[in-house]
Design an enzyme around this catalytic site. Structure first.
Site: not given
Length: 155
Positions: A52, A66-69
């Site tokens: 991502r 805001i790390p997310h997949g």
């Protein structure tokens, strides 16, 4: 999902306030590992988080990412959850200094509502500054619980 406050998805054990990272990818890996340790995701979700970040930065401003997949990584998510990692020394996030990461694990479209709620909270300069300075999990949890009434009214 849309009516859940971010704090409801955050267990105290998923709050790490004295982290150190060599770079952005290291910070993202640490975020993913906390979500794995919380039982929210499979280890493969960490790779989806890194993918991502390669396609679009998860930096949102005010020293927060805001790390997310990726969408493909949704299959690795067992339940919606958050992790908050604070990097007091800062991490270079594509030219921006980041001191707080709020990692998201969400099934389905749950991440959209979570991102919206988090953006409302974290893009407030005072709240973002308080989060960057947080020294204990209770402070983090209280910052992620938006006021439910008019600020002029007693709570």
């Amino acid at each position: 999902m849309a009516d859940q406050q971010p704090a409801a998805l955050l267990e105290p054990g998923a709050i790490r306030l004295q982290q150190h990272a060599t770079d952005r990818d290291d910070a993202i890996r640490q975020c993913g590992e906390v979500l794995v340790a919380a039982g929210a995701v499979d280890p493969t979700y960490v790779d989806a988080m890194l993918l991502r970040e390669q396609s679009i930065s998860t930096y949102v401003g005010e020293g927060v990412a805001i790390p997310h997949g990726t969408l493909a990584g949704k299959d690795a998510v067992h339940r919606d959850a958050l992790a908050v990692l604070r990097f007091p020394e800062g991490v270079d996030w594509g030219g921006f200094p980041v001191t707080v990461c709020v990692a998201i694990a969400a099934r389905g479209d749950g991440h959209v509502a979570i991102l919206s709620e988090l953006a409302t909270i974290l893009l407030d300069p005072d709240q973002a500054a308080a989060l960057r300075a947080a020294e204990d999990p209770d402070t983090v949890l209280s910052l992620l619980r938006p006021a439910q009434s008019d600020p002029e009214q007693p709570q």
